[in-house]
Design an enzyme around this catalytic site. Structure first.
Site, PDB file in Angstrom:
ATOM      1  N   ARG A 128      -3.523 -10.086   5.259  1.00 59.09           N
ATOM      2  CA  ARG A 128      -3.973 -10.106   3.870  1.00 59.09           C
ATOM      3  C   ARG A 128      -2.842  -9.592   2.981  1.00 59.09           C
ATOM      4  O   ARG A 128      -2.511  -8.404   3.008  1.00 59.09           O
ATOM      5  CB  ARG A 128      -5.236  -9.239   3.734  1.00 59.09           C
ATOM      6  CG  ARG A 128      -5.861  -9.224   2.358  1.00 59.09           C
ATOM      7  CD  ARG A 128      -7.108  -8.346   2.349  1.00 59.09           C
ATOM      8  NE  ARG A 128      -7.723  -8.312   1.026  1.00 59.09           N
ATOM      9  CZ  ARG A 128      -7.376  -7.462   0.054  1.00 59.09           C
ATOM     10  NH1 ARG A 128      -6.412  -6.573   0.275  1.00 59.09           N
ATOM     11  NH2 ARG A 128      -7.963  -7.504  -1.124  1.00 59.09           N
TER      12      ARG A 128
ATOM     13  N   LYS B 132       0.813  -1.216   0.000  1.00 59.84           N
ATOM     14  CA  LYS B 132       0.000   0.000   0.000  1.00 59.84           C
ATOM     15  C   LYS B 132       0.845   1.265   0.000  1.00 59.84           C
ATOM     16  O   LYS B 132       2.056   1.244   0.221  1.00 59.84           O
ATOM     17  CB  LYS B 132      -0.966  -0.022   1.193  1.00 59.84           C
ATOM     18  CG  LYS B 132      -2.122  -0.994   0.988  1.00 59.84           C
ATOM     19  CD  LYS B 132      -3.155  -0.894   2.087  1.00 59.84           C
ATOM     20  CE  LYS B 132      -4.361  -1.797   1.784  1.00 59.84           C
ATOM     21  NZ  LYS B 132      -5.356  -1.767   2.875  1.00 59.84           N
TER      22      LYS B 132
END
Length: 268
Positions: free
Chosen positions: A248, A214
């Protein structure tokens, strides 16, 4: 917690959720697995590398993403879910905030719903999850990144989502929380939340951490998406120490090994 046909012991163990985006525009792997054969091959690879759950998404939720109509999203994910379920014995999570997509997914074998809007986008979502009694991952998110007291506001938002879940008949043992790293938060807020993830343990639910590749990592290290694995691994290890128990990730093998090493050290 039971997810599909498997029991997950979140008090004593940590688990890896492999990301499988069947989208043309996801920020990290858009277009790579948006066909049944490619998706099936990637699912097999992640299972071999140690994934405990596969999270399938049919709509990119990167910043400024393009909204996908319900019918199109179902067309993307349903055949892939059916194919994976017929070939592999692994719990399947569906990354969607739309009730109709969730219901269609559950009908073809989905074991867990992963809602990036924490049951607040589609008012029917909580009802669907409650009706089918599948586990739900409630992620923190809000439409505007405006906070009076950042950590307290995040906790209040999550408590509000949990209240929605309970009112819809979702059992406590079926609730997972996600701090929502990268959603409605500045870089500084993401880093601060990472450093205070233990706050989420004030609520009696397992915590899922989704930081893989991210912008928090990219902005901190000034790196493009394809060079953010080391940063992701660091967040996995820190997240484990802070109490998170599901991770995740895109790169299952590396994060699985890092997690196993962290578990061994902290248990010694």
């Amino acid at each position: 917690m039971r997810i599909g046909n498997r029991e997950f012991d979140f008090k004593n163990n940590a688990y890896i959720m492999g990301i499988l985006n069947v989208t043309p525009d996801s920020f990290s792997d858009g277009g790579k697995f948006d066909g049944i054969d490619k998706a099936l091959k990637q699912a097999e690879k992640m299972i071999e590398e140690g994934a405990d759950i596969l999270d399938i998404g049919g709509e990119s939720t990167r910043p400024n993403y393009t909204f996908v109509p319900v019918e199109e999203e179902i067309e993307r994910v349903a055949p892939v879910i059916e194919k994976i379920k017929s070939n592999f014995d692994i719990p399947i999570s569906l990354d969607t905030y739309k009730a109709e997509v969730a219901e269609a997914g559950i009908k073809v074998g989905v074991d867990l719903i992963n809602d990036i809007w924490g049951l607040k986008w589609d008012e029917k979502m909580a009802q669907i999850v409650g009706t089918y009694q599948v586990p739900i991952c409630i992620m923190h998110n809000r439409k505007k990144a405006e906070y009076e007291n950042f950590l307290s506001d995040v906790m209040d938002d999550l408590i509000e989502s949990v209240t929605i879940a309970k009112r819809a008949g979702i059992k406590e043992e079926n609730i997972i929380l996600d701090p929502g790293i990268g959603f409605a938060k500045s870089l500084e807020q993401n880093l601060y939340l990472m450093n205070h993830l233990e706050r989420l343990l004030e609520l009696p639910y397992p915590v899922l951490l989704g930081t893989s590749r991210k912008s928090m990592i990219g902005l901190t290290l000034d790196l493009p998406v394809e060079e953010r694995e080391e940063g992701t691994i660091v967040t996995t290890v820190i997240g484990y120490k802070k109490g998170c128990r599901i991770f995740r990730v895109h790169d299952v093998k590396k994060n699985k090994r890092a997690l196993q090493m962290a578990e061994a050290i902290y248990r010694a």
